[in-house]
Design a protein around this motif. Sequence first.
Motif: not given
Length: 269
Positions: A122-127, A141-148, A150-155
Amino acid sequence: MTASQIGWLLLAILSPTAFGVVAEANAGALADKHVVTLVDAEAMGRATRVAEPWLAQADPITTEEAGGGFWAGVSDALVWTRDAVRDVMMPIGVVALGIGLILACTMAWLLNLVALPGNWLAIALMALYAWLGPETGRWQLGLVSLAIAFVLGLVGELVEFLAGAMGASRAGASRRATLMAIVGSIIGAIIGGIVGLPIPVVGPVLAAILFGGLGATAGAMFAEWNDGKNWRDSWRIGQAAFWGRTTGTVGKMVAGLLVLVVCAFGVLF
């Protein structure tokens, strides 16, 4: 431009009487004309010395451009690819593309039920959407949404790792039992998603989580029993596999759901 070329130019401007041009034609053909230039050597030297500071400033730029030629070509190729894909995608409409992204991320999120990296898909599709999609406007879709996201994926990965560490492995399961627990959880999740539970909308998801845990239990118990352990020890390891699998899946699904929220919010608002 070389020193000699600049020198010729300055010489023509500063000392027009220092040289002459003699031309001769062979058979009247323009292609066969030869031009011989007679240059005053002292004047040429003065012009070259005047041009040297200009050359000293121009050379670093030329070297820098030559050194960055490869990466400039890669950058141009990426921009061309992006523009070409946009030309194909944009007639569909940014609204359809945004909704399609949300639906695709939802399908990727469901892959977490069968132990696949759905959150990262899902994160790759967003990117990919952020790169190819609109750069401005409501559907950006901005970089802030992508960064958030990504962090949720790590969690989500961290929760799954900790749950696995406190699961069958900590209870003393063998590597074979751990592997069989993973295989059993995948099979159980698929069966649960097909069978479902009599609960609207979330029934198949809950069934996939429950059956995935039961499949992990069955796989771990079978492997331990096949290795010669008694049923009591096998049951203890099976219980640990159930709770480890269930907790890890729930944690990863929650993190993935938050990724979906970030995706929808970033695209729609």
